[in-house]
Design a protein around this motif. Structure first.
Motif, mmCIF file in Angstrom:
data_model
loop_
_atom_site.group_PDB
_atom_site.id
_atom_site.type_symbol
_atom_site.label_atom_id
_atom_site.label_comp_id
_atom_site.label_asym_id
_atom_site.label_seq_id
_atom_site.Cartn_x
_atom_site.Cartn_y
_atom_site.Cartn_z
ATOM 1 N N LEU A 1 17.781 -25.881 5.383
ATOM 2 C CA LEU A 1 19.073 -25.770 6.060
ATOM 3 C C LEU A 1 20.197 -26.045 5.065
ATOM 4 O O LEU A 1 20.128 -26.989 4.275
ATOM 5 C CB LEU A 1 19.151 -26.771 7.210
ATOM 6 C CG LEU A 1 18.043 -26.675 8.274
ATOM 7 C CD1 LEU A 1 18.222 -27.762 9.323
ATOM 8 C CD2 LEU A 1 18.049 -25.291 8.927
ATOM 9 N N HIS A 2 21.222 -25.209 5.144
ATOM 10 C CA HIS A 2 22.378 -25.386 4.254
ATOM 11 C C HIS A 2 23.547 -25.966 5.046
ATOM 12 O O HIS A 2 23.363 -26.915 5.787
ATOM 13 C CB HIS A 2 22.698 -24.052 3.572
ATOM 14 C CG HIS A 2 21.684 -23.690 2.519
ATOM 15 N ND1 HIS A 2 21.777 -24.119 1.222
ATOM 16 C CD2 HIS A 2 20.533 -22.985 2.590
ATOM 17 C CE1 HIS A 2 20.728 -23.664 0.528
ATOM 18 N NE2 HIS A 2 19.956 -22.978 1.323
ATOM 19 N N GLY A 3 24.726 -25.391 4.947
ATOM 20 C CA GLY A 3 25.899 -25.936 5.623
ATOM 21 C C GLY A 3 27.125 -25.702 4.772
ATOM 22 O O GLY A 3 27.078 -24.976 3.770
ATOM 23 N N GLY B 1 30.339 -22.802 -0.717
ATOM 24 C CA GLY B 1 31.336 -21.826 -0.260
ATOM 25 C C GLY B 1 30.776 -20.727 0.623
ATOM 26 O O GLY B 1 31.507 -20.128 1.413
ATOM 27 N N HIS B 2 29.472 -20.447 0.502
ATOM 28 C CA HIS B 2 28.923 -19.346 1.311
ATOM 29 C C HIS B 2 28.192 -19.853 2.565
ATOM 30 O O HIS B 2 27.559 -19.064 3.266
ATOM 31 C CB HIS B 2 28.005 -18.451 0.466
ATOM 32 C CG HIS B 2 26.769 -19.132 -0.025
ATOM 33 N ND1 HIS B 2 26.758 -20.014 -1.085
ATOM 34 C CD2 HIS B 2 25.491 -19.082 0.402
ATOM 35 C CE1 HIS B 2 25.532 -20.461 -1.274
ATOM 36 N NE2 HIS B 2 24.739 -19.913 -0.393
ATOM 37 N N GLY B 3 28.324 -21.172 2.858
ATOM 38 C CA GLY B 3 27.677 -21.722 4.046
ATOM 39 C C GLY B 3 28.696 -22.057 5.115
ATOM 40 O O GLY B 3 29.858 -22.348 4.810
ATOM 41 N N ALA C 1 20.850 -28.407 0.647
ATOM 42 C CA ALA C 1 22.064 -27.811 0.077
ATOM 43 C C ALA C 1 21.782 -27.408 -1.363
ATOM 44 O O ALA C 1 20.840 -27.897 -1.993
ATOM 45 C CB ALA C 1 23.197 -28.829 0.137
ATOM 46 N N HIS C 2 22.607 -26.512 -1.875
ATOM 47 C CA HIS C 2 22.435 -26.105 -3.278
ATOM 48 C C HIS C 2 22.913 -27.226 -4.203
ATOM 49 O O HIS C 2 24.063 -27.664 -4.107
ATOM 50 C CB HIS C 2 23.244 -24.849 -3.571
ATOM 51 C CG HIS C 2 22.779 -23.632 -2.825
ATOM 52 N ND1 HIS C 2 21.722 -22.870 -3.247
ATOM 53 C CD2 HIS C 2 23.220 -23.046 -1.682
ATOM 54 C CE1 HIS C 2 21.540 -21.863 -2.397
ATOM 55 N NE2 HIS C 2 22.434 -21.953 -1.435
ATOM 56 N N LEU C 3 22.024 -27.670 -5.084
ATOM 57 C CA LEU C 3 22.396 -28.665 -6.094
ATOM 58 C C LEU C 3 23.539 -28.086 -6.923
ATOM 59 O O LEU C 3 23.519 -26.895 -7.245
ATOM 60 C CB LEU C 3 21.190 -28.937 -7.006
ATOM 61 C CG LEU C 3 21.350 -30.068 -8.030
ATOM 62 C CD1 LEU C 3 21.240 -31.426 -7.355
ATOM 63 C CD2 LEU C 3 20.311 -29.954 -9.145
ATOM 64 N N ALA D 1 18.885 -21.276 6.817
ATOM 65 C CA ALA D 1 20.090 -21.092 7.624
ATOM 66 C C ALA D 1 21.334 -21.499 6.843
ATOM 67 O O ALA D 1 21.398 -22.584 6.269
ATOM 68 C CB ALA D 1 19.991 -21.922 8.904
ATOM 69 N N HIS D 2 22.304 -20.598 6.808
ATOM 70 C CA HIS D 2 23.621 -20.911 6.252
ATOM 71 C C HIS D 2 24.650 -20.928 7.368
ATOM 72 O O HIS D 2 25.848 -20.962 7.138
ATOM 73 C CB HIS D 2 24.007 -19.888 5.185
ATOM 74 C CG HIS D 2 23.292 -20.066 3.876
ATOM 75 N ND1 HIS D 2 21.963 -19.780 3.710
ATOM 76 C CD2 HIS D 2 23.725 -20.532 2.673
ATOM 77 C CE1 HIS D 2 21.611 -20.032 2.449
ATOM 78 N NE2 HIS D 2 22.671 -20.495 1.795
ATOM 79 N N ASP D 3 24.159 -20.848 8.604
ATOM 80 C CA ASP D 3 24.985 -20.888 9.807
ATOM 81 C C ASP D 3 24.137 -21.643 10.842
ATOM 82 O O ASP D 3 22.940 -21.368 10.960
ATOM 83 C CB ASP D 3 25.246 -19.446 10.274
ATOM 84 C CG ASP D 3 26.150 -19.376 11.487
ATOM 85 O OD1 ASP D 3 25.818 -20.016 12.521
ATOM 86 O OD2 ASP D 3 27.180 -18.698 11.423
HETATM 87 ZN ZN LIG Z 1 22.760 -20.462 -0.148
#
Ligand SMILES: [Zn+2]
Ligand SMILES: [Zn+2]
Length: 275
Positions: free
Chosen positions: A6-8, A12-14, A37-39, A225-227
């Motif tokens: 899971l992102h969030g 910038g693209h989450g 999340a992306h490091l 998921a980015h949403d």
């Molecule tokens: Zn991503």
């Protein structure tokens, strides 16, 4: 169910706050989730792709806070998705060691200056040759596994797109990678984002997962998921694939130690017809 990818809105693209993902996961009957999340990007920092380095402590704090707040209702893990860049292993390693992550995804999103997983990079698929891109991608994957920095190989064949398929079969490459994963004690991710990105199924393709199964490489599951609405999306594809290969266990993590658990532990009561 369980969703480890899971992102969030840290990148910038989450979209959506981490708490919204937690709410959706609870609503959908998930028993365990993990944020990844992306490091912060070590090479050419890019807040669209990954959070700026100064945000990393706040991300860790927030996941830990949510874990406490929702303790009674869902298990929340602190993960991270790290890009691998050749030659920067020590910098990546020291950043990973600075926080109490439960698990670390290793991922390849870039081939040279081509950010092939991004919306902007999609157009370039028409200009690139899969016969060159696949070997280049999988060479990076091998280096990444050998670096010993990561727990799980994220979206294992992210270079795959409908129509972007090399002439040569990748089966022997999949076997090599499965062997390396086993040696490294790493798991492979079944990532359902492939379905919504027009790959024609999940990442990885069945032949790849089958090679990993033969080596006894453990599996994690994630929606990428980015949403918040995408939590657990397209899980039917993942479950069918796992069932077709008779994979009945899933890898879970705590402070970077893996425990295998029966997949059925994460299903909701079958009585309500849902999983
Ligand atoms: Zn991503
Ligand atoms: Zn990724």
């Amino acid at each position: 169910m369980i969703d480890y990818h899971l992102h969030g809105n840290f990148c910038g693209h989450g979209r959506g706050s981490l708490e919204e993902y937690v709410s959706f996961a609870i609503e959908r009957g998930f028993k365990e989730i993990g944020f990844s999340a992306h490091l912060p990007k070590i090479k050419n920092p890019d807040p669209y792709h990954a959070m700026p380095e100064e945000d990393l402590p706040r991300y860790v704090e927030l996941v830990e806070e949510l874990r406490g707040r929702y303790r009674e209702r869902i298990v929340i893990k602190l993960g991270i998705e790290a890009d691998y860049f050749e030659g920067l292993e020590r910098v990546i390693g020291s950043l990973l060691d600075a926080y109490p992550f439960d698990y670390v995804f290793g991922a390849i999103h870039f081939l040279g200056d081509w950010h092939f997983t991004s919306k902007a990079g999609r157009g370039r698929y028409e200009l690139e040759d899969p016969n060159e891109a696949y070997p280049a991608y999988f060479e990076l994957v091998k280096l990444m596994i050998r670096s010993g920095l990561f727990d799980i190989l994220a979206h294992p064949d992210a270079i795959r797109r409908e129509g972007f398929i090399p002439d040569r079969s990748m089966t022997s490459v999949y076997r090599d990678i499965a062997g390396l994963l086993k040696q490294a004690g790493m798991a492979i991710e079944v990532n359902t984002a492939g379905v919504r990105r027009g790959v024609g199924g999940v990442y990885p393709e069945k032949a790849f997962l089958s090679a990993c199964r033969a080596e006894g490489v453990p599996v994690t599951i994630g929606s990428d998921a980015h949403d918040p609405h995408d939590v657990g999306r397209d899980y039917d594809y993942a479950v069918k694939l796992l069932e077709s290969l008779r994979i009945s266990e899933v890898a879970t993590y705590h402070r970077r130690r893996m425990t295998l658990r029966p997949l059925r532990d994460f299903f909701r009561d079958r009585a309500d017809g849902n999983r």
